[in-house]
Design a protein around this motif. Sequence first.
Motif, PDB file in Angstrom:
ATOM      1  N   ASN A   9       1.010  -1.219   0.017  1.00 14.37           N
ATOM      2  CA  ASN A   9      -0.027  -0.100   0.019  1.00 14.37           C
ATOM      3  C   ASN A   9       0.872   1.451  -0.128  1.00 14.37           C
ATOM      4  O   ASN A   9       0.917   2.087   1.042  1.00 14.37           O
ATOM      5  N   ASN A  10       1.586   1.275  -1.156  1.00 11.97           N
ATOM      6  CA  ASN A  10       2.505   2.402  -1.373  1.00 11.97           C
ATOM      7  C   ASN A  10       1.911   3.437  -2.405  1.00 11.97           C
ATOM      8  O   ASN A  10       1.908   2.848  -3.461  1.00 11.97           O
ATOM      9  N   PRO A  11       1.438   4.616  -2.038  1.00 15.25           N
ATOM     10  CA  PRO A  11       0.994   5.424  -3.069  1.00 15.25           C
ATOM     11  C   PRO A  11       1.797   5.690  -4.329  1.00 15.25           C
ATOM     12  O   PRO A  11       1.334   5.481  -5.621  1.00 15.25           O
ATOM     13  N   ALA A  12       3.080   6.038  -4.229  1.00 15.98           N
ATOM     14  CA  ALA A  12       3.794   6.154  -5.377  1.00 15.98           C
ATOM     15  C   ALA A  12       4.050   4.788  -6.124  1.00 15.98           C
ATOM     16  O   ALA A  12       4.014   4.973  -7.387  1.00 15.98           O
ATOM     17  N   ALA A  13       4.155   3.646  -5.547  1.00 18.25           N
ATOM     18  CA  ALA A  13       4.122   2.496  -6.274  1.00 18.25           C
ATOM     19  C   ALA A  13       2.756   2.254  -7.085  1.00 18.25           C
ATOM     20  O   ALA A  13       2.834   1.667  -8.230  1.00 18.25           O
ATOM     21  N   ILE A  14       1.509   2.388  -6.473  1.00 18.71           N
ATOM     22  CA  ILE A  14       0.317   2.495  -6.881  1.00 18.71           C
ATOM     23  C   ILE A  14       0.071   3.229  -8.311  1.00 18.71           C
ATOM     24  O   ILE A  14      -0.077   2.933  -9.212  1.00 18.71           O
ATOM     25  N   ARG A  15       0.653   4.385  -8.134  1.00 13.68           N
ATOM     26  CA  ARG A  15       0.551   5.466  -9.264  1.00 13.68           C
ATOM     27  C   ARG A  15       1.675   4.904 -10.308  1.00 13.68           C
ATOM     28  O   ARG A  15       1.130   4.890 -11.590  1.00 13.68           O
ATOM     29  N   ASN A  16       2.680   4.513 -10.216  1.00 14.22           N
ATOM     30  CA  ASN A  16       3.670   4.107 -11.151  1.00 14.22           C
ATOM     31  C   ASN A  16       3.071   2.628 -11.919  1.00 14.22           C
ATOM     32  O   ASN A  16       3.140   2.632 -12.954  1.00 14.22           O
ATOM     33  N   PHE A  17       2.388   1.942 -10.947  1.00 16.52           N
ATOM     34  CA  PHE A  17       1.732   0.816 -11.612  1.00 16.52           C
ATOM     35  C   PHE A  17       0.644   1.214 -12.456  1.00 16.52           C
ATOM     36  O   PHE A  17       0.583   0.770 -13.630  1.00 16.52           O
ATOM     37  N   ALA A  18      -0.164   2.134 -12.235  1.00 12.55           N
ATOM     38  CA  ALA A  18      -1.162   2.713 -13.241  1.00 12.55           C
ATOM     39  C   ALA A  18      -0.483   3.399 -14.428  1.00 12.55           C
ATOM     40  O   ALA A  18      -0.904   3.116 -15.541  1.00 12.55           O
ATOM     41  N   ALA A  19       0.582   3.997 -14.283  1.00 11.09           N
ATOM     42  CA  ALA A  19       1.236   4.736 -15.337  1.00 11.09           C
ATOM     43  C   ALA A  19       1.764   3.353 -16.320  1.00 11.09           C
ATOM     44  O   ALA A  19       1.727   3.872 -17.383  1.00 11.09           O
ATOM     45  N   GLU A  20       2.289   2.737 -15.606  1.00 11.50           N
ATOM     46  CA  GLU A  20       2.733   1.511 -16.604  1.00 11.50           C
ATOM     47  C   GLU A  20       1.679   0.858 -17.737  1.00 11.50           C
ATOM     48  O   GLU A  20       1.825   0.520 -18.770  1.00 11.50           O
ATOM     49  N   GLN A  21       0.485   0.782 -16.974  1.00 12.84           N
ATOM     50  CA  GLN A  21      -0.809   0.215 -17.798  1.00 12.84           C
ATOM     51  C   GLN A  21      -1.467   1.262 -18.729  1.00 12.84           C
ATOM     52  O   GLN A  21      -2.157   0.698 -19.535  1.00 12.84           O
ATOM     53  N   SER A  22      -1.167   2.618 -18.563  1.00 12.40           N
ATOM     54  CA  SER A  22      -1.835   3.477 -19.444  1.00 12.40           C
ATOM     55  C   SER A  22      -1.201   3.271 -21.109  1.00 12.40           C
ATOM     56  O   SER A  22      -0.139   3.010 -21.093  1.00 12.40           O
ATOM     57  N   ARG A  23      -2.126   3.674 -21.830  1.00 10.68           N
ATOM     58  CA  ARG A  23      -1.716   3.565 -23.218  1.00 10.68           C
ATOM     59  C   ARG A  23      -1.812   5.077 -24.079  1.00 10.68           C
ATOM     60  O   ARG A  23      -1.608   5.202 -25.122  1.00 10.68           O
ATOM     61  N   GLY A  24      -1.974   6.074 -23.288  1.00 10.62           N
ATOM     62  CA  GLY A  24      -2.190   7.467 -23.705  1.00 10.62           C
ATOM     63  C   GLY A  24      -0.701   8.077 -23.837  1.00 10.62           C
ATOM     64  O   GLY A  24       0.110   7.776 -23.474  1.00 10.62           O
ATOM     65  N   GLU A  25      -0.835   9.400 -24.538  1.00 10.02           N
ATOM     66  CA  GLU A  25       0.495  10.147 -24.629  1.00 10.02           C
ATOM     67  C   GLU A  25       0.636  10.913 -23.470  1.00 10.02           C
ATOM     68  O   GLU A  25       1.730  11.393 -23.317  1.00 10.02           O
ATOM     69  N   TYR A  26      -0.395  11.304 -22.881  1.00  9.28           N
ATOM     70  CA  TYR A  26      -0.378  12.071 -21.666  1.00  9.28           C
ATOM     71  C   TYR A  26      -0.953  11.355 -20.406  1.00  9.28           C
ATOM     72  O   TYR A  26      -1.657  10.388 -20.629  1.00  9.28           O
ATOM     73  N   LEU A  27      -0.406  11.931 -19.276  1.00 11.07           N
ATOM     74  CA  LEU A  27      -0.939  11.046 -18.110  1.00 11.07           C
ATOM     75  C   LEU A  27      -1.329  12.117 -17.099  1.00 11.07           C
ATOM     76  O   LEU A  27      -0.646  13.093 -16.829  1.00 11.07           O
ATOM     77  N   LEU A  28      -2.415  11.966 -16.579  1.00 14.82           N
ATOM     78  CA  LEU A  28      -2.972  12.812 -15.463  1.00 14.82           C
ATOM     79  C   LEU A  28      -3.523  12.049 -14.177  1.00 14.82           C
ATOM     80  O   LEU A  28      -4.190  10.994 -14.280  1.00 14.82           O
ATOM     81  N   LEU A  29      -2.688  12.017 -13.142  1.00 18.33           N
ATOM     82  CA  LEU A  29      -2.955  11.468 -12.073  1.00 18.33           C
ATOM     83  C   LEU A  29      -4.211  12.412 -11.176  1.00 18.33           C
ATOM     84  O   LEU A  29      -3.760  13.352 -10.729  1.00 18.33           O
ATOM     85  N   LEU A  30      -5.191  11.669 -11.027  1.00 12.21           N
ATOM     86  CA  LEU A  30      -6.445  12.634 -10.479  1.00 12.21           C
ATOM     87  C   LEU A  30      -6.732  12.043  -9.044  1.00 12.21           C
ATOM     88  O   LEU A  30      -6.969  10.834  -9.010  1.00 12.21           O
ATOM     89  N   ASP A  31      -6.796  12.917  -8.205  1.00 11.94           N
ATOM     90  CA  ASP A  31      -7.091  12.523  -6.913  1.00 11.94           C
ATOM     91  C   ASP A  31      -8.504  12.126  -6.741  1.00 11.94           C
ATOM     92  O   ASP A  31      -9.566  12.528  -7.432  1.00 11.94           O
ATOM     93  N   ALA A  32      -9.044  11.007  -5.814  1.00 12.36           N
ATOM     94  CA  ALA A  32     -10.356  10.429  -5.858  1.00 12.36           C
ATOM     95  C   ALA A  32     -11.197  11.482  -5.359  1.00 12.36           C
ATOM     96  O   ALA A  32     -12.674  11.480  -5.703  1.00 12.36           O
ATOM     97  N   GLN A  33     -10.648  12.388  -4.627  1.00  9.19           N
ATOM     98  CA  GLN A  33     -11.524  13.729  -4.280  1.00  9.19           C
ATOM     99  C   GLN A  33     -11.793  14.694  -5.036  1.00  9.19           C
ATOM    100  O   GLN A  33     -12.491  15.828  -4.851  1.00  9.19           O
ATOM    101  N   ALA A  34     -10.955  14.791  -6.132  1.00  9.09           N
ATOM    102  CA  ALA A  34     -11.109  15.961  -7.189  1.00  9.09           C
ATOM    103  C   ALA A  34     -12.784  16.046  -7.707  1.00  9.09           C
ATOM    104  O   ALA A  34     -13.238  14.844  -7.894  1.00  9.09           O
ATOM    105  N   VAL A  35     -13.000  17.233  -7.821  1.00 10.27           N
ATOM    106  CA  VAL A  35     -14.331  17.526  -8.304  1.00 10.27           C
ATOM    107  C   VAL A  35     -14.398  18.236  -9.646  1.00 10.27           C
ATOM    108  O   VAL A  35     -13.658  19.275  -9.666  1.00 10.27           O
ATOM    109  N   ILE A  36     -15.030  17.684 -10.702  1.00  8.79           N
ATOM    110  CA  ILE A  36     -14.873  18.405 -11.943  1.00  8.79           C
ATOM    111  C   ILE A  36     -16.135  19.008 -12.242  1.00  8.79           C
ATOM    112  O   ILE A  36     -17.174  18.672 -12.070  1.00  8.79           O
ATOM    113  N   CYS A  37     -15.882  20.429 -12.334  1.00 10.22           N
ATOM    114  CA  CYS A  37     -16.823  21.539 -12.402  1.00 10.22           C
ATOM    115  C   CYS A  37     -17.277  22.042 -13.659  1.00 10.22           C
ATOM    116  O   CYS A  37     -18.209  22.703 -14.074  1.00 10.22           O
TER     117      CYS A  37
END
Length: 88
Positions: free
Chosen positions: A43-71
């Motif tokens: 349960n290491n936040p940096a390792a979790i983010r790196n894992f997600a980044a490795e799985q991503s397929r896009g040209e850009y990467l946005l790490l969005l916090d679960a509490q973020a609100v899109i307005c």
Amino acid sequence: AYTLYEILIVDAGVTDSQMLEWLSAMAQLGASMLRVLRYAGDNNPAAIRNFAAEQSRGEYLLLLDAQAVICERDWLDELLNHAQRPEV
């Protein structure tokens, strides 16, 4: 407004039954732009983010916090405008 994106939701060991049910429902949508990833490491936040980044397929990467609100509808367009500037 921007439609060329994917959403990666990382399950890093969720135990709450309601959250597990929600994650299962998200995974079953079958949309190519929405994937639920199971992370089995520490349960290491940096390792979790790196894992997600490795799985991503896009040209850009946005790490969005679960509490973020899109307005605003064009929020992703605005972020991409900045990311695509030559000096960035």
